[in-house]
Write a protein that holds these residues in place. Structure first.
Motif, PDB file in Angstrom:
ATOM      1  N   ILE A  16       0.876  -1.073  -0.278  1.00  0.00           N
ATOM      2  CA  ILE A  16       0.156   0.117   0.260  1.00  0.00           C
ATOM      3  C   ILE A  16       0.695   1.479  -0.072  1.00  0.00           C
ATOM      4  CG2 ILE A  16      -0.124   0.024   2.356  1.00  0.00           C
ATOM      5  CD1 ILE A  16      -3.777   0.867   1.924  1.00  0.00           C
ATOM      6  N   TYR A  17       0.259   2.444  -0.915  1.00  0.00           N
ATOM      7  CA  TYR A  17       1.300   3.251  -0.351  1.00  0.00           C
ATOM      8  C   TYR A  17      -0.125   4.682  -0.739  1.00  0.00           C
ATOM      9  CZ  TYR A  17       0.890   3.196  -5.983  1.00  0.00           C
ATOM     10  OH  TYR A  17      -0.023   2.844  -6.854  1.00  0.00           O
ATOM     11  N   LYS A  18       0.707   6.163  -0.459  1.00  0.00           N
ATOM     12  CA  LYS A  18      -0.858   7.292  -0.565  1.00  0.00           C
ATOM     13  C   LYS A  18       0.255   7.993  -1.808  1.00  0.00           C
ATOM     14  CE  LYS A  18      -2.599   6.459   3.618  1.00  0.00           C
ATOM     15  NZ  LYS A  18      -2.966   7.051   5.040  1.00  0.00           N
ATOM     16  N   VAL A  19      -0.457   8.774  -2.502  1.00  0.00           N
ATOM     17  CA  VAL A  19       0.287  10.040  -3.142  1.00  0.00           C
ATOM     18  C   VAL A  19      -1.734  11.053  -3.035  1.00  0.00           C
ATOM     19  CG1 VAL A  19       0.783  10.456  -5.384  1.00  0.00           C
ATOM     20  CG2 VAL A  19       1.479   8.483  -5.016  1.00  0.00           C
ATOM     21  N   LYS A  20      -0.352  12.270  -2.610  1.00  0.00           N
ATOM     22  CA  LYS A  20      -2.225  13.300  -3.121  1.00  0.00           C
ATOM     23  C   LYS A  20      -2.879  13.028  -2.142  1.00  0.00           C
ATOM     24  CE  LYS A  20      -0.828  14.952  -7.563  1.00  0.00           C
ATOM     25  NZ  LYS A  20      -1.085  15.308  -8.727  1.00  0.00           N
ATOM     26  N   GLY A  21      -2.659  12.293  -0.814  1.00  0.00           N
ATOM     27  CA  GLY A  21      -4.173  12.175  -0.146  1.00  0.00           C
ATOM     28  C   GLY A  21      -4.694  10.646  -0.356  1.00  0.00           C
ATOM     29  N   ASN A  22      -4.588   9.721  -1.362  1.00  0.00           N
ATOM     30  CA  ASN A  22      -5.438   9.118  -1.609  1.00  0.00           C
ATOM     31  C   ASN A  22      -4.148   7.153  -1.329  1.00  0.00           C
ATOM     32  OD1 ASN A  22      -7.659   9.610  -3.470  1.00  0.00           O
ATOM     33  ND2 ASN A  22      -5.960  10.558  -4.777  1.00  0.00           N
ATOM     34  N   ALA A  23      -5.018   6.671  -0.976  1.00  0.00           N
ATOM     35  CA  ALA A  23      -4.708   5.051  -0.855  1.00  0.00           C
ATOM     36  C   ALA A  23      -4.143   4.039  -2.157  1.00  0.00           C
ATOM     37  CB  ALA A  23      -4.577   4.346   0.364  1.00  0.00           C
ATOM     38  N   PHE A  24      -3.511   3.644  -2.279  1.00  0.00           N
ATOM     39  CA  PHE A  24      -3.682   2.735  -3.476  1.00  0.00           C
ATOM     40  C   PHE A  24      -3.169   1.454  -3.234  1.00  0.00           C
ATOM     41  CE2 PHE A  24      -3.122   6.656  -4.759  1.00  0.00           C
ATOM     42  CZ  PHE A  24      -3.859   6.783  -6.407  1.00  0.00           C
ATOM     43  N   GLU A  25      -3.109   0.418  -3.326  1.00  0.00           N
ATOM     44  CA  GLU A  25      -2.960  -0.986  -3.003  1.00  0.00           C
ATOM     45  C   GLU A  25      -2.465  -2.032  -4.505  1.00  0.00           C
ATOM     46  OE1 GLU A  25      -4.219  -3.801  -0.663  1.00  0.00           O
ATOM     47  OE2 GLU A  25      -5.228  -4.828  -2.211  1.00  0.00           O
ATOM     48  N   ASN A  26      -1.979  -2.441  -4.623  1.00  0.00           N
ATOM     49  CA  ASN A  26      -1.609  -3.133  -5.973  1.00  0.00           C
ATOM     50  C   ASN A  26      -0.492  -4.234  -4.940  1.00  0.00           C
ATOM     51  OD1 ASN A  26      -0.401  -3.764  -8.038  1.00  0.00           O
ATOM     52  ND2 ASN A  26      -0.253  -1.889  -8.611  1.00  0.00           N
ATOM     53  N   GLN A  27       0.115  -5.242  -6.049  1.00  0.00           N
ATOM     54  CA  GLN A  27       1.163  -6.213  -5.879  1.00  0.00           C
ATOM     55  C   GLN A  27       2.188  -6.278  -6.870  1.00  0.00           C
ATOM     56  OE1 GLN A  27      -2.207  -9.134  -5.556  1.00  0.00           O
ATOM     57  NE2 GLN A  27      -1.892 -10.064  -7.755  1.00  0.00           N
ATOM     58  N   VAL A  28       3.366  -7.221  -6.548  1.00  0.00           N
ATOM     59  CA  VAL A  28       4.597  -7.656  -7.247  1.00  0.00           C
ATOM     60  C   VAL A  28       5.438  -8.690  -7.502  1.00  0.00           C
ATOM     61  CG1 VAL A  28       5.998  -6.978  -5.525  1.00  0.00           C
ATOM     62  CG2 VAL A  28       6.927  -6.277  -8.048  1.00  0.00           C
ATOM     63  N   SER A  29       5.501  -9.318  -7.930  1.00  0.00           N
ATOM     64  CA  SER A  29       6.179 -10.643  -7.700  1.00  0.00           C
ATOM     65  C   SER A  29       7.202 -10.298  -7.454  1.00  0.00           C
ATOM     66  CB  SER A  29       6.422 -10.902  -9.420  1.00  0.00           C
ATOM     67  OG  SER A  29       6.883 -11.897  -9.143  1.00  0.00           O
ATOM     68  N   ILE A  30       7.675 -11.458  -6.153  1.00  0.00           N
ATOM     69  CA  ILE A  30       9.347 -11.733  -5.379  1.00  0.00           C
ATOM     70  C   ILE A  30       9.619 -12.559  -6.237  1.00  0.00           C
ATOM     71  CG2 ILE A  30      10.153 -12.059  -3.481  1.00  0.00           C
ATOM     72  CD1 ILE A  30       7.324 -11.524  -2.198  1.00  0.00           C
ATOM     73  N   GLN A  31      11.060 -11.806  -6.733  1.00  0.00           N
ATOM     74  CA  GLN A  31      12.318 -12.874  -7.187  1.00  0.00           C
ATOM     75  C   GLN A  31      13.593 -13.593  -6.526  1.00  0.00           C
ATOM     76  OE1 GLN A  31      11.252 -12.486 -10.658  1.00  0.00           O
ATOM     77  NE2 GLN A  31       9.801 -11.220 -10.619  1.00  0.00           N
ATOM     78  N   GLU A  32      13.557 -14.263  -7.330  1.00  0.00           N
ATOM     79  CA  GLU A  32      14.849 -15.256  -6.558  1.00  0.00           C
ATOM     80  C   GLU A  32      15.806 -13.896  -5.955  1.00  0.00           C
ATOM     81  OE1 GLU A  32      17.989 -18.884  -7.197  1.00  0.00           O
ATOM     82  OE2 GLU A  32      16.334 -18.215  -9.070  1.00  0.00           O
TER      83      GLU A  32
END
Length: 92
Positions: free
Chosen positions: A26-42
Motif C-alpha cells: 500500500i502507498y499514498k499519493v495526494k492523500g489517496n491510498a493505493f494497493e497493488n502487488q509485485v512478484s518476488i524474485q529469487e
C-alpha cells in the motif's frame, strides 16, 4: 514515460498456486491510498511491514505503482504528498 516516486509498505506476502510469491503493498499519493502487488524474485526476501520505493507514472496521479524491492527505505524517509519527481539520493 516520466515516473514519480513515493514510499510503500508491504502488507501481505502470499504464494499463488503457480508462479513466484507475491508481495501486496500500500502507498499514498495526494492523500489517496493505493494497493497493488509485485512478484518476488529469487533472492528477494521482503517482510510484512518493510518499506520500499514505489514508482508510478507521473500522468496517472499515483495509480499503477510498482514497488521496487531492490530499493528498501529506512523508517525516517517521509515522501512529499505528491511524491518525488526524482529518486531520492538517500535511497541510492
Amino acid at each position: 514515460m516520466p515516473q514519480d516516486y513515493t514510499v510503500g509498505e508491504v502488507t501481505e506476502i502470499y504464494h499463488p498456486g503457480k508462479g513466484n510469491k507475491q508481495a501486496v503493498f500500500i502507498y499514498k499519493v495526494k492523500g489517496n491510498a493505493f494497493e497493488n502487488q509485485v512478484s518476488i524474485q529469487e533472492g528477494q526476501k521482503p517482510e510484512v511491514g518493510e518499506k520500499y520505493i514505489v514508482q508510478f507514472p507521473e500522468k496517472f496521479n499515483g495509480k499503477h505503482g510498482l514497488m521496487r524491492l531492490d530499493l528498501p527505505v529506512g523508517g525516517d524517509l517521509v515522501p512529499p504528498k505528491d511524491g518525488w519527481a526524482e529518486l531520492p539520493t538517500s535511497v541510492l
